[in-house]
Write a protein that holds these residues in place. Structure first.
Motif, mmCIF file in Angstrom:
data_model
loop_
_atom_site.group_PDB
_atom_site.id
_atom_site.type_symbol
_atom_site.label_atom_id
_atom_site.label_comp_id
_atom_site.label_asym_id
_atom_site.label_seq_id
_atom_site.Cartn_x
_atom_site.Cartn_y
_atom_site.Cartn_z
ATOM 1 N N LEU A 173 0.637 -1.179 0.129
ATOM 2 C CA LEU A 173 -0.172 0.049 -0.016
ATOM 3 C C LEU A 173 0.931 1.351 -0.126
ATOM 4 C CD1 LEU A 173 -3.015 1.203 0.108
ATOM 5 C CD2 LEU A 173 -2.767 0.918 2.355
ATOM 6 N N GLN A 174 1.954 1.435 0.927
ATOM 7 C CA GLN A 174 2.697 2.453 0.935
ATOM 8 C C GLN A 174 3.457 2.597 -0.479
ATOM 9 O OE1 GLN A 174 5.615 1.188 3.936
ATOM 10 N NE2 GLN A 174 4.622 2.829 5.356
ATOM 11 N N ALA A 175 3.903 1.353 -1.132
ATOM 12 C CA ALA A 175 4.676 1.596 -2.507
ATOM 13 C C ALA A 175 3.604 1.987 -3.424
ATOM 14 C CB ALA A 175 5.216 0.149 -2.906
ATOM 15 N N GLU A 176 2.205 1.665 -3.591
ATOM 16 C CA GLU A 176 1.496 2.214 -4.495
ATOM 17 C C GLU A 176 1.185 3.562 -4.312
ATOM 18 O OE1 GLU A 176 -1.832 -0.643 -3.717
ATOM 19 O OE2 GLU A 176 -0.982 -2.172 -4.946
ATOM 20 N N ASN A 177 1.209 3.884 -3.021
ATOM 21 C CA ASN A 177 0.562 5.377 -2.791
ATOM 22 C C ASN A 177 1.818 6.321 -3.211
ATOM 23 O OD1 ASN A 177 -1.774 4.917 -1.712
ATOM 24 N ND2 ASN A 177 -0.981 4.831 0.472
ATOM 25 N N ILE A 178 2.976 5.781 -3.330
ATOM 26 C CA ILE A 178 4.303 6.525 -3.742
ATOM 27 C C ILE A 178 4.329 6.593 -5.121
ATOM 28 C CG2 ILE A 178 6.657 6.496 -3.804
ATOM 29 C CD1 ILE A 178 6.657 5.458 -0.847
ATOM 30 N N VAL A 179 3.963 5.531 -5.676
ATOM 31 C CA VAL A 179 3.950 5.481 -7.154
ATOM 32 C C VAL A 179 2.823 6.370 -7.743
ATOM 33 C CG1 VAL A 179 3.526 3.979 -9.122
ATOM 34 C CG2 VAL A 179 5.117 3.229 -7.482
ATOM 35 N N ASN A 180 1.545 6.213 -7.069
ATOM 36 C CA ASN A 180 0.489 7.166 -7.541
ATOM 37 C C ASN A 180 0.913 8.749 -7.288
ATOM 38 O OD1 ASN A 180 -1.246 5.225 -8.396
ATOM 39 N ND2 ASN A 180 -2.085 4.976 -6.362
ATOM 40 N N LYS A 207 12.913 11.938 -3.443
ATOM 41 C CA LYS A 207 12.526 11.314 -2.291
ATOM 42 C C LYS A 207 11.642 10.056 -2.076
ATOM 43 C CE LYS A 207 12.770 15.700 0.203
ATOM 44 N NZ LYS A 207 12.013 17.075 0.798
ATOM 45 N N ALA A 208 10.964 10.150 -3.082
ATOM 46 C CA ALA A 208 9.818 8.701 -3.472
ATOM 47 C C ALA A 208 10.718 7.592 -3.857
ATOM 48 C CB ALA A 208 9.182 9.315 -4.438
ATOM 49 N N GLY A 209 11.666 8.145 -4.619
ATOM 50 C CA GLY A 209 12.811 6.832 -5.216
ATOM 51 C C GLY A 209 13.460 6.424 -3.721
ATOM 52 N N ASP A 210 13.866 7.214 -3.028
ATOM 53 C CA ASP A 210 14.703 7.099 -1.618
ATOM 54 C C ASP A 210 13.626 6.245 -0.863
ATOM 55 O OD1 ASP A 210 16.781 8.149 -2.573
ATOM 56 O OD2 ASP A 210 16.426 9.950 -1.311
ATOM 57 N N TYR A 211 12.546 6.578 -0.623
ATOM 58 C CA TYR A 211 11.860 5.797 0.362
ATOM 59 C C TYR A 211 11.562 4.486 -0.504
ATOM 60 C CZ TYR A 211 8.157 4.871 3.583
ATOM 61 O OH TYR A 211 7.531 4.266 4.721
ATOM 62 N N LEU A 212 11.160 4.298 -1.732
ATOM 63 C CA LEU A 212 10.975 2.918 -2.344
ATOM 64 C C LEU A 212 12.184 2.030 -2.104
ATOM 65 C CD1 LEU A 212 9.369 4.169 -5.666
ATOM 66 C CD2 LEU A 212 8.183 2.876 -3.911
#
Length: 116
Positions: free
Chosen positions: A64-71, A85-90
């Motif tokens: 769910l976290q990954a899907e939210n980041i991608v969205n 930042k999103a890439g770092d979190y992923l």
């Protein structure tokens, strides 16, 4: 807009690890349900069931976290800094996800050793 090319492999690998973890957990729960029907009061089987269920919850939360980041990355006019930042979190999620898969694998392995 599409996922940036430098983040796409990270997302694909993360989803693959999560898919593998879910399959392994499902396999373990199937074996457990069979064993628990024969030994419903067995505390070790209950612990295995609890562990695998908790791991499934972790996998679902990570997905769910990954899907939210991608969205969020796919939104229009997302600043490059936010994409980074999103890439770092992923990448952090990808670092954590295999550890959960290893724990699931260990529980399922112990379960398979214990069951005929």
């Amino acid at each position: 807009m599409s996922i940036p090319s430098d983040i796409r492999p990270l997302v694909n690998e993360l989803y693959q690890v999560l898919d593998d973890s879910e399959r392994q957990a499902t396999k373990g729960l199937f074996a457990l349900r069979t064993a628990m029907s024969l030994f419903p009061e067995n505390e070790i089987l209950m612990q295995y069931f609890s562990s695998i269920s908790n791991f499934q919850f972790c996998v679902a939360g990570t997905r769910l976290q990954a899907e939210n980041i991608v969205n969020n990355i796919l939104l229009v006019d997302v600043p490059d800094e936010d994409v980074q930042k999103a890439g770092d979190y992923l990448a952090t999620l990808l670092h954590i996800a295999p550890k959960v898969k290893i724990m699931i694998d260990k529980v399922v392995e112990r379960l398979e050793e214990a069951l005929p």
